[in-house]
Design a protein around this motif. Structure first.
Motif: not given
Length: 172
Positions: A26-51
Motif C-alpha cells: 500500500e502506497l500513500v502520498w500526502i504531499e510533504k507529510h507522508t510519501e511512500h513510493w516504489i523505487r524499482f520493481g515490477r508489479e503485476l497490478r495496481e488498485q487505486v483506492l483514492d487520489r
C-alpha cells in the motif's frame, strides 16, 4: 471509485493470479507529510483506492525497493528504504509496514544520508544497464551489511550480474 489497473503490456501469465496469492504494497502520498513510493520493481497490478492511496500487487519471488518518508511541523521524522523479496503466501516472512503479508528483507536503511547513498547505488546499477529488480539478492545483503558497518559496498558490475544469472540458470 476503486479499480484494478491491468498489468503492463508484455507481462507474463502471472498477471492473472488471484490477488490473495500476491504480495500487496500500500502506497500513500500526502504531499510533504507522508510519501511512500516504489523505487524499482515490477508489479503485476495496481488498485487505486483514492487520489492519495493505491495498492500494488507483486508475485512471489519479485524484488522491489520501497521508500517511505514522513514529516511533521518540525521536519523529517522518517526516511527509510527497504529492498524486499516477496514470498509465497504462507511462507515464513519478515513484516514490513504497508507490505502484506511481508517478505524477505534483503536490505534496510534508515535516515536520509543512508537512503540517499542507496538511491545513488541504485542509479549506478541502472547506469550499467542492469534492472535493479534483477540484481542478485546476495548483493543487496552485501550492501546492507557494508552500509551498516560504515563501509563502501562493492559495485555490482555487468560481469557480476552475468555470473549471478548463470548461477541461477544452473540452479546453484
Amino acid at each position: 471509485m476503486t479499480g484494478l489497473v491491468a498489468a503492463p503490456p508484455g507481462a507474463d501469465g502471472a498477471a492473472a493470479a488471484p490477488p490473495e496469492t500476491l504480495t500487496q504494497v500500500e502506497l500513500v502520498w500526502i504531499e510533504k507529510h507522508t510519501e511512500h513510493w516504489i523505487r524499482f520493481g515490477r508489479e503485476l497490478r495496481e488498485q487505486v483506492l483514492d487520489r492519495r492511496r493505491r495498492i500494488l500487487f507483486f508475485p512471489p519471488g519479485a524484488t522491489f525497493a520501497l521508500v517511505r518518508w514522513a514529516a511533521n511541523e518540525h521536519g523529517t521524522v522518517l526516511s527509510r528504504l527497504d529492498i524486499v523479496c516477496t514470498v509465497a503466501r504462507g511462507a515464513p516472512c519478515q513484516t514490513v509496514p504497508t507490505v502484506t503479508p511481508g517478505g524477505e528483507i534483503l536490505l534496510r536503511v534508515n535516515g536520509w544520508p543512508k537512503v540517499e547513498r542507496l538511491l545513488q547505488l541504485i542509479d549506478a546499477i541502472e547506469g550499467a544497464g542492469i534492472d535493479p529488480a534483477e540484481v542478485s539478492p546476495d548483493h543487496w545483503r552485501h550492501v546492507h551489511n557494508r552500509l551498516a558497518a560504515g563501509e563502501t559496498p562493492r559495485s555490482y558490475t555487468p560481469a557480476r550480474h552475468r555470473a549471478f544469472l548463470l548461477r541461477r540458470e544452473i540452479g546453484a
